[in-house]
Design an enzyme around this catalytic site. Sequence first.
Site, PDB file in Angstrom:
ATOM      1  N   LYS A  13       0.852  -1.198   0.000  1.00 10.00           N
ATOM      2  CA  LYS A  13       0.000   0.000   0.000  1.00 10.00           C
ATOM      3  C   LYS A  13       0.886   1.246   0.000  1.00 10.00           C
ATOM      4  O   LYS A  13       0.648   2.197  -0.733  1.00 10.00           O
ATOM      5  CB  LYS A  13      -0.815   0.060   1.304  1.00 10.00           C
ATOM      6  CG  LYS A  13      -2.091  -0.707   1.350  1.00 10.00           C
ATOM      7  CD  LYS A  13      -2.775  -0.340   2.678  1.00 10.00           C
ATOM      8  CE  LYS A  13      -4.106  -0.969   2.844  1.00 10.00           C
ATOM      9  NZ  LYS A  13      -4.771  -0.548   4.083  1.00 10.00           N
ATOM     10  N   GLU A  37      -9.096  -3.322  15.290  1.00  6.85           N
ATOM     11  CA  GLU A  37     -10.350  -3.737  14.649  1.00  6.85           C
ATOM     12  C   GLU A  37     -11.497  -2.938  15.269  1.00  6.85           C
ATOM     13  O   GLU A  37     -11.855  -3.147  16.421  1.00  6.85           O
ATOM     14  CB  GLU A  37     -10.590  -5.238  14.837  1.00  6.85           C
ATOM     15  CG  GLU A  37      -9.611  -6.105  14.071  1.00  6.85           C
ATOM     16  CD  GLU A  37      -9.630  -5.874  12.550  1.00  6.85           C
ATOM     17  OE1 GLU A  37     -10.707  -5.619  11.992  1.00  6.85           O
ATOM     18  OE2 GLU A  37      -8.547  -5.939  11.945  1.00  6.85           O
ATOM     19  N   ASP A  66      -8.138   2.463   4.754  1.00  8.28           N
ATOM     20  CA  ASP A  66      -8.833   1.198   4.972  1.00  8.28           C
ATOM     21  C   ASP A  66      -9.478   0.819   3.653  1.00  8.28           C
ATOM     22  O   ASP A  66     -10.114   1.650   3.000  1.00  8.28           O
ATOM     23  CB  ASP A  66      -9.893   1.332   6.071  1.00  8.28           C
ATOM     24  CG  ASP A  66     -10.298  -0.047   6.577  1.00  8.28           C
ATOM     25  OD1 ASP A  66      -9.405  -0.807   6.999  1.00  8.28           O
ATOM     26  OD2 ASP A  66     -11.497  -0.383   6.532  1.00  8.28           O
ATOM     27  N   ASP A 144      -5.065  -9.251  -5.314  1.00  9.65           N
ATOM     28  CA  ASP A 144      -4.650  -8.843  -6.668  1.00  9.65           C
ATOM     29  C   ASP A 144      -4.647  -9.987  -7.684  1.00  9.65           C
ATOM     30  O   ASP A 144      -5.036  -9.768  -8.844  1.00  9.65           O
ATOM     31  CB  ASP A 144      -3.252  -8.189  -6.633  1.00  9.65           C
ATOM     32  CG  ASP A 144      -3.325  -6.726  -6.233  1.00  9.65           C
ATOM     33  OD1 ASP A 144      -4.427  -6.145  -6.271  1.00  9.65           O
ATOM     34  OD2 ASP A 144      -2.279  -6.153  -5.888  1.00  9.65           O
ATOM     35  N   HIS A 169      -8.434   1.656  -6.837  1.00  4.51           N
ATOM     36  CA  HIS A 169      -9.176   2.354  -5.797  1.00  4.51           C
ATOM     37  C   HIS A 169      -8.240   3.226  -4.951  1.00  4.51           C
ATOM     38  O   HIS A 169      -8.518   4.371  -4.668  1.00  4.51           O
ATOM     39  CB  HIS A 169      -9.888   1.317  -4.923  1.00  4.51           C
ATOM     40  CG  HIS A 169      -8.981   0.219  -4.426  1.00  4.51           C
ATOM     41  ND1 HIS A 169      -8.143  -0.473  -5.260  1.00  4.51           N
ATOM     42  CD2 HIS A 169      -8.748  -0.285  -3.174  1.00  4.51           C
ATOM     43  CE1 HIS A 169      -7.456  -1.369  -4.566  1.00  4.51           C
ATOM     44  NE2 HIS A 169      -7.809  -1.262  -3.297  1.00  4.51           N
TER      45      HIS A 169
HETATM   46  P1  ITT Z   1      -3.231  -1.718   7.059  1.00  8.70           P
HETATM   47  O1  ITT Z   1      -2.131  -1.986   8.033  1.00  8.70           O
HETATM   48  O2  ITT Z   1      -3.016  -0.451   6.277  1.00  8.70           O
HETATM   49  O3  ITT Z   1      -4.586  -1.811   7.667  1.00  8.70           O
HETATM   50  P2  ITT Z   1      -4.074  -4.118   5.643  1.00  8.70           P
HETATM   51  O4  ITT Z   1      -3.404  -4.937   4.588  1.00  8.70           O
HETATM   52  O5  ITT Z   1      -4.509  -4.784   6.895  1.00  8.70           O
HETATM   53  O6  ITT Z   1      -3.087  -2.893   5.949  1.00  8.70           O
HETATM   54  P3  ITT Z   1      -6.835  -3.242   5.211  1.00  8.70           P
HETATM   55  O7  ITT Z   1      -7.227  -3.437   6.626  1.00  8.70           O
HETATM   56  O8  ITT Z   1      -7.192  -1.951   4.546  1.00  8.70           O
HETATM   57  O9  ITT Z   1      -5.243  -3.359   4.947  1.00  8.70           O
HETATM   58  O10 ITT Z   1      -7.409  -4.490   4.463  1.00  8.70           O
HETATM   59  C1  ITT Z   1      -7.398  -4.512   3.175  1.00  8.70           C
HETATM   60  C2  ITT Z   1      -7.432  -5.940   2.718  1.00  8.70           C
HETATM   61  O11 ITT Z   1      -8.165  -5.886   1.503  1.00  8.70           O
HETATM   62  C3  ITT Z   1      -6.016  -6.401   2.407  1.00  8.70           C
HETATM   63  O12 ITT Z   1      -5.513  -7.284   3.356  1.00  8.70           O
HETATM   64  C4  ITT Z   1      -6.208  -7.093   1.075  1.00  8.70           C
HETATM   65  O13 ITT Z   1      -6.507  -8.427   1.339  1.00  8.70           O
HETATM   66  C5  ITT Z   1      -7.423  -6.417   0.462  1.00  8.70           C
HETATM   67  N1  ITT Z   1      -6.995  -5.338  -0.452  1.00  8.70           N
HETATM   68  C6  ITT Z   1      -7.111  -4.005  -0.283  1.00  8.70           C
HETATM   69  N2  ITT Z   1      -6.580  -3.329  -1.289  1.00  8.70           N
HETATM   70  C7  ITT Z   1      -6.097  -4.251  -2.119  1.00  8.70           C
HETATM   71  C8  ITT Z   1      -5.414  -4.184  -3.346  1.00  8.70           C
HETATM   72  O14 ITT Z   1      -5.069  -3.036  -3.906  1.00  8.70           O
HETATM   73  N3  ITT Z   1      -5.079  -5.331  -3.925  1.00  8.70           N
HETATM   74  C9  ITT Z   1      -5.403  -6.510  -3.371  1.00  8.70           C
HETATM   75  N4  ITT Z   1      -6.024  -6.679  -2.219  1.00  8.70           N
HETATM   76  C10 ITT Z   1      -6.372  -5.542  -1.590  1.00  8.70           C
END
Ligand code: ITT
Length: 196
Positions: A13, A37, A66, A144, A169
Amino acid sequence: MRRIYFATSNKNKFNEASRILEKYGYELVLFSFEKRELQSTDLGEIALQSALIAYTYVNAPVVVEDSGLFIKALNGFPGPFSSYVYKTIGVRGVLKLMEGVTDRSAYFEAAVAIVMPPFERVFKGSVYGRIADSPRGTGGFGFDPIFIPENEDRTFAEMSVEEKNRYSHRARAFEKLGIWLKSIELREKPMQKELI
Ligand code: ITT
């Protein structure tokens, strides 16, 4: 370059978002941070509450994102629970839930919250597409390998960061943040002049 912290546990990210904000003259600085959470199904609310908590650690402008994958045939699941679902049943588990399903429409949504007193703002971005029949590609992260954006045949995992950023997004939400940051700078400038 101005600096803004990005509080996240997800380096992918961070890399994707950094490429967007550098175009606007902002350097993102990684702050390793596990989101708590929160009891909400609204990505914007989760991002903002987490950014307010992150601000108490860094005491400087900070961003939290998020995001989630919303699958139409599963009534929007996993949505706000995407991180948990990814860690538990993963890509294979989601594909299993989609066995025999013909409507494979889905979208990703990202909510990016910035806390930069006196400002608190949330910017959202989304990308529509479909769930692949099987995982493809080695790039990116999370879901992805099974997400194909609209007007493409490749999954996000088969694209470079630049290509994914043309659709994603996250890129769309961070572009909105970049534009807003520029608008704030423009508002700042006349005031600085008056002070001189
Ligand atoms: P943070 O520490 O920033 O929270 P995270 O990976 O836990 O990192 P989120 O809580 O926002 O992130 O959860 C997003 C989930 O959704 C992430 O674990 C992926 O499985 C999925 N996801 C979000 N954006 C994605 C992307 O660009 N490509 C693939 N999967 C994505």
